[in-house]
Design a protein around this motif. Structure first.
Motif, PDB file in Angstrom:
ATOM      1  N   GLY A 191       0.799  -1.218   0.000  1.00 55.14           N
ATOM      2  CA  GLY A 191       0.000   0.000   0.000  1.00 55.14           C
ATOM      3  C   GLY A 191       0.830   1.264   0.000  1.00 55.14           C
ATOM      4  O   GLY A 191       2.046   1.231   0.197  1.00 55.14           O
ATOM      5  N   PRO A 192       0.179   2.397  -0.239  1.00 52.08           N
ATOM      6  CA  PRO A 192       0.862   3.688  -0.284  1.00 52.08           C
ATOM      7  C   PRO A 192       1.303   4.148   1.107  1.00 52.08           C
ATOM      8  O   PRO A 192       0.885   3.549   2.112  1.00 52.08           O
ATOM      9  CB  PRO A 192      -0.223   4.619  -0.864  1.00 52.08           C
ATOM     10  N   PRO A 193       2.138   5.195   1.132  1.00 54.40           N
ATOM     11  CA  PRO A 193       2.623   6.013   0.029  1.00 54.40           C
ATOM     12  C   PRO A 193       3.522   5.235  -0.943  1.00 54.40           C
ATOM     13  O   PRO A 193       4.257   4.336  -0.530  1.00 54.40           O
ATOM     14  CB  PRO A 193       3.428   7.125   0.726  1.00 54.40           C
ATOM     15  N   LEU A 194       3.443   5.613  -2.218  1.00 49.11           N
ATOM     16  CA  LEU A 194       4.315   5.047  -3.235  1.00 49.11           C
ATOM     17  C   LEU A 194       5.441   6.038  -3.518  1.00 49.11           C
ATOM     18  O   LEU A 194       5.205   7.240  -3.628  1.00 49.11           O
ATOM     19  CB  LEU A 194       3.546   4.779  -4.533  1.00 49.11           C
ATOM     20  N   GLU A 195       6.649   5.518  -3.631  1.00 49.52           N
ATOM     21  CA  GLU A 195       7.803   6.348  -3.975  1.00 49.52           C
ATOM     22  C   GLU A 195       8.314   5.925  -5.347  1.00 49.52           C
ATOM     23  O   GLU A 195       8.450   4.730  -5.622  1.00 49.52           O
ATOM     24  CB  GLU A 195       8.916   6.199  -2.945  1.00 49.52           C
ATOM     25  N   CYS A 196       8.594   6.893  -6.204  1.00 49.49           N
ATOM     26  CA  CYS A 196       9.110   6.618  -7.539  1.00 49.49           C
ATOM     27  C   CYS A 196      10.253   7.582  -7.834  1.00 49.49           C
ATOM     28  O   CYS A 196      10.105   8.802  -7.636  1.00 49.49           O
ATOM     29  CB  CYS A 196       8.001   6.760  -8.583  1.00 49.49           C
ATOM     30  N   LEU A 197      11.384   7.043  -8.276  1.00 47.71           N
ATOM     31  CA  LEU A 197      12.592   7.843  -8.462  1.00 47.71           C
ATOM     32  C   LEU A 197      13.260   7.475  -9.771  1.00 47.71           C
ATOM     33  O   LEU A 197      13.307   6.300 -10.145  1.00 47.71           O
ATOM     34  CB  LEU A 197      13.548   7.605  -7.283  1.00 47.71           C
ATOM     35  N   PHE A 198      13.795   8.474 -10.458  1.00 42.94           N
ATOM     36  CA  PHE A 198      14.592   8.247 -11.663  1.00 42.94           C
ATOM     37  C   PHE A 198      15.980   8.837 -11.467  1.00 42.94           C
ATOM     38  O   PHE A 198      16.132  10.014 -11.143  1.00 42.94           O
ATOM     39  CB  PHE A 198      13.932   8.886 -12.890  1.00 42.94           C
ATOM     40  N   TYR A 199      16.990   7.980 -11.646  1.00 41.20           N
ATOM     41  CA  TYR A 199      18.382   8.433 -11.638  1.00 41.20           C
ATOM     42  C   TYR A 199      18.866   8.492 -13.084  1.00 41.20           C
ATOM     43  O   TYR A 199      18.851   7.488 -13.795  1.00 41.20           O
ATOM     44  CB  TYR A 199      19.275   7.483 -10.825  1.00 41.20           C
TER      45      TYR A 199
END
Length: 253
Positions: A191-199
């Protein structure tokens, strides 16, 4: 349970994780599974965690202590990302053995944890590793340029159909979020919170893009609704079975 994934692209690395650690009837607990470590213009790394929370927290805490004490080997002085993967695996094994001794062989206590490590050290290409509870690790393949840990089965089909090494970054990030959201629809322990990252490759910065989507975030709601509507539309547009029945009559006919 949890669900984390990482994708290796020509443009860099994408990471996505949920934050749920407990989903019992009386309490829902949250804890970030995404941990970022960087030395600007020299190295940038991300660690995703799944499995026993006590073990994964102890591993991250030991990594941070080793940085503070500037030990002979730590995440900031290792020569290669693969060396960091070995280092994390060793710490994880030690922590698991510690809990196993406390609980005894028949305690029924599973202290195992799994990690995804991704990042880049100056002078080398970005790398991605999955570190098993046993301490060994694998990397992503050219055919399937992603890694998953935790509750992986529900979010895998969309990754198989969409993700390639040349997939555009925004497409990969949306795909990662849909993969996690699809898992949440089928398993309440994610479940959330969802974290999304781009390097971004060769930037050697903590991240190029990063977001946290809480439950009820407008974008997350729109993403869910759009995915539901479009997958129903795609299903409605599948070829009709009537042509099969007409061309291949039953044996009784």
């Amino acid at each position: 349970m949890t669900y984390c994934l990482a994708i290796t692209l020509e443009e860099g690395l994408v990471f996505c994780s949920d934050s749920r650690t407990n989903a019992g009837p009386d309490r829902v607990s949250k804890y970030s599974k995404m941990h970022r470590f960087s030395v600007p213009y020299e190295r940038s790394m991300v660690i995703l965690t799944a499995g026993n929370l006590a073990t994964s927290q102890a591993v991250i805490a030991q990594i941070q202590r080793d940085l503070e004490e500037d030990t002979e080997l730590n995440i900031f002085n290792a020569r290669y990302v693969s060396d960091v993967a070995d280092y994390i695996g060793e710490i994880s094994l030690k922590e698991q053995q510690k809990y196993a001794k406390k609980g005894g062989p028949n305690a029924g206590f599973n202290a195992s944890a799994t990690f995804i490590l991704g990042g880049q050290i100056k002078g080398h290409a970005p790398e991605l590793y999955m570190i098993y509870p046993e301490g060994n690790h694998i990397t992503a393949s050219d055919l399937y340029p992603y890694l998953q840990i935790g509750e992986t089965k529900y979010g895998k089909p969309i990754l198989d159909r969409i993700i390639r090494s040349d997939t555009p970054v925004e497409t990969a990030m949306r795909c990662a979020l849909v993969s996690v959201d699809s898992t949440m629809r089928s398993n309440a322990t994610v479940g959330p919170p969802l974290e999304c990252l781009f390097y971004r490759k060769d930037s050697l910065q903590p991240h190029d893009e990063y977001c946290i989507l809480e439950e009820g975030h407008p974008y997350l709601s729109d993403l869910r609704q759009s995915w539901d509507d479009n997958i129903r539309l795609a299903f409605d547009n599948l070829p009709s079975l009537s042509a099969v029945f007409e061309a291949d009559p039953s044996p009784d006919q």
